[in-house]
Write a protein that holds these residues in place. Structure first.
Motif, PDB file in Angstrom:
ATOM      1  N   MET A   1       0.819  -1.208   0.000  1.00 35.27           N
ATOM      2  CA  MET A   1       0.000   0.000   0.000  1.00 35.27           C
ATOM      3  C   MET A   1       0.855   1.261   0.000  1.00 35.27           C
ATOM      4  N   ILE A   2       0.302   2.298  -0.599  1.00 36.18           N
ATOM      5  CA  ILE A   2       0.859   3.640  -0.511  1.00 36.18           C
ATOM      6  C   ILE A   2      -0.309   4.549  -0.159  1.00 36.18           C
ATOM      7  N   GLY A   3      -0.268   5.184   0.989  1.00 37.74           N
ATOM      8  CA  GLY A   3      -1.429   5.935   1.454  1.00 37.74           C
ATOM      9  C   GLY A   3      -2.571   4.993   1.774  1.00 37.74           C
ATOM     10  N   ASN A   4      -3.733   5.268   1.218  1.00 38.66           N
ATOM     11  CA  ASN A   4      -4.914   4.451   1.521  1.00 38.66           C
ATOM     12  C   ASN A   4      -5.261   3.496   0.397  1.00 38.66           C
ATOM     13  N   ALA A   5      -4.298   3.159  -0.467  1.00 37.72           N
ATOM     14  CA  ALA A   5      -4.579   2.285  -1.604  1.00 37.72           C
ATOM     15  C   ALA A   5      -3.379   1.398  -1.910  1.00 37.72           C
ATOM     16  N   VAL A   6      -3.640   0.267  -2.552  1.00 42.09           N
ATOM     17  CA  VAL A   6      -2.563  -0.559  -3.087  1.00 42.09           C
ATOM     18  C   VAL A   6      -1.900   0.206  -4.223  1.00 42.09           C
ATOM     19  N   ASN A   7      -0.577   0.176  -4.286  1.00 46.42           N
ATOM     20  CA  ASN A   7       0.152   0.903  -5.319  1.00 46.42           C
ATOM     21  C   ASN A   7      -0.398   0.590  -6.710  1.00 46.42           C
ATOM     22  N   GLY A   8      -0.678   1.641  -7.481  1.00 45.04           N
ATOM     23  CA  GLY A   8      -1.249   1.455  -8.808  1.00 45.04           C
ATOM     24  C   GLY A   8      -0.344   0.695  -9.747  1.00 45.04           C
ATOM     25  N   GLY A   9       0.976   0.839  -9.584  1.00 47.59           N
ATOM     26  CA  GLY A   9       1.895   0.095 -10.422  1.00 47.59           C
ATOM     27  C   GLY A   9       1.763  -1.402 -10.227  1.00 47.59           C
ATOM     28  N   LEU A  10       1.593  -1.828  -8.970  1.00 47.64           N
ATOM     29  CA  LEU A  10       1.404  -3.247  -8.710  1.00 47.64           C
ATOM     30  C   LEU A  10       0.084  -3.724  -9.314  1.00 47.64           C
ATOM     31  N   VAL A  11      -0.954  -2.904  -9.228  1.00 45.66           N
ATOM     32  CA  VAL A  11      -2.246  -3.265  -9.815  1.00 45.66           C
ATOM     33  C   VAL A  11      -2.093  -3.487 -11.321  1.00 45.66           C
ATOM     34  N   MET A  12      -1.354  -2.596 -11.980  1.00 49.63           N
ATOM     35  CA  MET A  12      -1.171  -2.720 -13.423  1.00 49.63           C
ATOM     36  C   MET A  12      -0.358  -3.955 -13.798  1.00 49.63           C
ATOM     37  N   THR A  13       0.718  -4.227 -13.071  1.00 53.73           N
ATOM     38  CA  THR A  13       1.530  -5.384 -13.414  1.00 53.73           C
ATOM     39  C   THR A  13       0.773  -6.681 -13.166  1.00 53.73           C
ATOM     40  N   THR A  14      -0.085  -6.697 -12.158  1.00 52.28           N
ATOM     41  CA  THR A  14      -0.902  -7.883 -11.906  1.00 52.28           C
ATOM     42  C   THR A  14      -1.859  -8.123 -13.064  1.00 52.28           C
ATOM     43  N   ALA A  15      -2.483  -7.045 -13.550  1.00 51.24           N
ATOM     44  CA  ALA A  15      -3.390  -7.174 -14.692  1.00 51.24           C
ATOM     45  C   ALA A  15      -2.636  -7.643 -15.934  1.00 51.24           C
ATOM     46  N   LEU A  16      -1.439  -7.118 -16.153  1.00 59.36           N
ATOM     47  CA  LEU A  16      -0.643  -7.543 -17.305  1.00 59.36           C
ATOM     48  C   LEU A  16      -0.246  -9.005 -17.206  1.00 59.36           C
ATOM     49  N   ARG A  17       0.048  -9.447 -16.000  1.00 61.61           N
ATOM     50  CA  ARG A  17       0.385 -10.866 -15.828  1.00 61.61           C
ATOM     51  C   ARG A  17      -0.806 -11.735 -16.229  1.00 61.61           C
ATOM     52  N   ALA A  18      -2.019 -11.302 -15.864  1.00 61.77           N
ATOM     53  CA  ALA A  18      -3.223 -12.059 -16.219  1.00 61.77           C
ATOM     54  C   ALA A  18      -3.406 -12.110 -17.733  1.00 61.77           C
ATOM     55  N   LEU A  19      -3.224 -10.968 -18.401  1.00 57.78           N
ATOM     56  CA  LEU A  19      -3.386 -10.958 -19.857  1.00 57.78           C
ATOM     57  C   LEU A  19      -2.311 -11.803 -20.526  1.00 57.78           C
ATOM     58  N   GLY A  20      -1.083 -11.733 -20.020  1.00 53.08           N
ATOM     59  CA  GLY A  20      -0.023 -12.555 -20.584  1.00 53.08           C
ATOM     60  C   GLY A  20      -0.325 -14.038 -20.473  1.00 53.08           C
ATOM     61  N   GLU A  21      -0.867 -14.452 -19.314  1.00 55.75           N
ATOM     62  CA  GLU A  21      -1.231 -15.860 -19.139  1.00 55.75           C
ATOM     63  C   GLU A  21      -2.378 -16.248 -20.063  1.00 55.75           C
ATOM     64  N   HIS A  22      -3.340 -15.342 -20.245  1.00 53.19           N
ATOM     65  CA  HIS A  22      -4.464 -15.614 -21.146  1.00 53.19           C
ATOM     66  C   HIS A  22      -3.958 -15.776 -22.577  1.00 53.19           C
ATOM     67  N   LEU A  23      -3.083 -14.872 -23.030  1.00 52.84           N
ATOM     68  CA  LEU A  23      -2.560 -14.971 -24.387  1.00 52.84           C
ATOM     69  C   LEU A  23      -1.785 -16.270 -24.593  1.00 52.84           C
TER      70      LEU A  23
ATOM     71  N   MET B   1     -10.549   3.453 -11.592  1.00 52.72           N
ATOM     72  CA  MET B   1     -11.913   3.830 -11.218  1.00 52.72           C
ATOM     73  C   MET B   1     -12.032   4.112  -9.721  1.00 52.72           C
ATOM     74  N   THR B   2     -11.487   3.205  -8.923  1.00 47.93           N
ATOM     75  CA  THR B   2     -11.508   3.338  -7.468  1.00 47.93           C
ATOM     76  C   THR B   2     -10.202   2.777  -6.925  1.00 47.93           C
ATOM     77  N   ALA B   3      -9.892   3.111  -5.690  1.00 48.26           N
ATOM     78  CA  ALA B   3      -8.636   2.680  -5.079  1.00 48.26           C
ATOM     79  C   ALA B   3      -8.686   1.211  -4.697  1.00 48.26           C
ATOM     80  N   SER B   4      -7.708   0.438  -5.168  1.00 52.94           N
ATOM     81  CA  SER B   4      -7.628  -0.978  -4.798  1.00 52.94           C
ATOM     82  C   SER B   4      -7.258  -1.115  -3.329  1.00 52.94           C
ATOM     83  N   GLN B   5      -7.871  -2.109  -2.671  1.00 52.58           N
ATOM     84  CA  GLN B   5      -7.675  -2.325  -1.245  1.00 52.58           C
ATOM     85  C   GLN B   5      -7.087  -3.706  -0.988  1.00 52.58           C
ATOM     86  N   PRO B   6      -6.416  -3.900   0.146  1.00 53.15           N
ATOM     87  CA  PRO B   6      -5.939  -5.244   0.479  1.00 53.15           C
ATOM     88  C   PRO B   6      -7.101  -6.233   0.505  1.00 53.15           C
ATOM     89  N   GLY B   7      -6.863  -7.417  -0.038  1.00 45.67           N
ATOM     90  CA  GLY B   7      -7.900  -8.440  -0.055  1.00 45.67           C
ATOM     91  C   GLY B   7      -8.014  -9.088  -1.418  1.00 45.67           C
TER      92      GLY B   7
END
Length: 282
Positions: free
Chosen positions: A28-50, A71-77
């Protein structure tokens, strides 16, 4: 397994377009999960799908471009990534990614939606590239551990990194921002994992906001992010620069560039951030 690999680890379910994981408080950074980690996680999913898509006749393993809206801040969980392959081509394959979490009312809440393309960043001819800036070596720079304790208490994400800031752009940490809108530093993962093309997307969003060097210390949430990966990075330190020239209407842009240990430009981005300006007389 490195902390980064564990944090972006995904499990498949019955639906081949969905993958599931868990965001951890340590990122987390502040009150949200770091956006960079959110993006890399999504890219990992697309890479696995491809990788499992029968129409992907040319294997593409490197993310090349990503355009993401938060859209909204990602939270732990727990979270779910849904991917859709839009086109498989010879040079690039493109898909959409969305990340949802369950809200307090039990309904799904969309956190991020993005479109990204994968290719193969090998044997590249480079005719022209920006040169890395002159900076002191990492051992002569300011460690993020030297930041004010009240800042570090709300920046657990930085504990996952070995970040060394150029002293000329670290005045904000001493209450003396340069007001130039520039931040530079050296970056690597603290656990020693070497960078790859997917991790570069996180590195583009890893430094403290450049707004700090403008004397703006409030939350600066990313609204939109566009990142380009230019080549596979060599092992070792990453050299990162941030800059901003435009601030107004409660928004600012932040431009980032990354060079690897061999001086190659490996990634660049621009993001639009929200900014909360201090009230006049406050």
């Amino acid at each position: 397994m490195s902390e980064y690999d564990d944090a972006t680890r995904l499990e498949t379910g019955d639906d081949p377009t969905q993958r599931h994981g868990t965001f951890h408080e340590e990122w987390m950074i502040g009150n949200a999960v770091n956006g960079g980690l959110v993006m890399t996680t999504a890219l990992r999913a697309l890479g696995e799908h491809l990788a499992s898509d029968p129409t992907e006749t040319t294997e593409h393993v490197d993310p090349v471009v990503l355009s993401a809206y938060f859209m909204t801040a990602s939270q732990p969980g727990p979270f779910t990534v849904t991917t859709e392959v839009m086109r498989c081509g010879r040079k690039l394959s493109t898909g959409q990614m969305t990340i949802h979490q369950t809200g307090d009312d039990g309904r799904p809440v969309e956190r991020m939606r993005a479109i990204g393309s994968f290719g193969n960043l090998t044997d590249l001819d480079v005719q022209r590239q920006a040169s890395p800036p002159e900076m002191p070596p990492p051992e002569q720079c300011v460690s993020a551990e030297q930041a004010p304790p009240d800042f570090l208490a709300n920046a657990k994400f930085l504990e996952r990194l070995d970040l060394r800031l150029d002293p000329s752009t670290a005045g904000w940490a001493l209450g003396k921002p340069s007001m130039r809108g520039v931040m530079r530093g050296w970056l690597r993962l603290r656990d020693g994992r070497e960078p790859d093309t997917t991790m570069l997307m996180m590195a583009l969003d890893a430094l403290p906001p450049v707004a700090f060097e403008l004397g703006l210390f409030g939350w600066t949430p990313t609204l939109e992010f566009t990142g380009h990966v230019r080549r596979r990075p060599e092992p070792g330190w990453l050299q990162v620069t941030l800059g901003s020239d435009t601030l107004g209407g409660g928004m600012m842009e932040e431009d980032a560039m990354i060079w690897d240990s061999a001086g190659n430009l490996v990634a660049q981005s621009r993001q639009l951030c929200g900014v909360r300006l201090p009230k006049a007389g406050g």
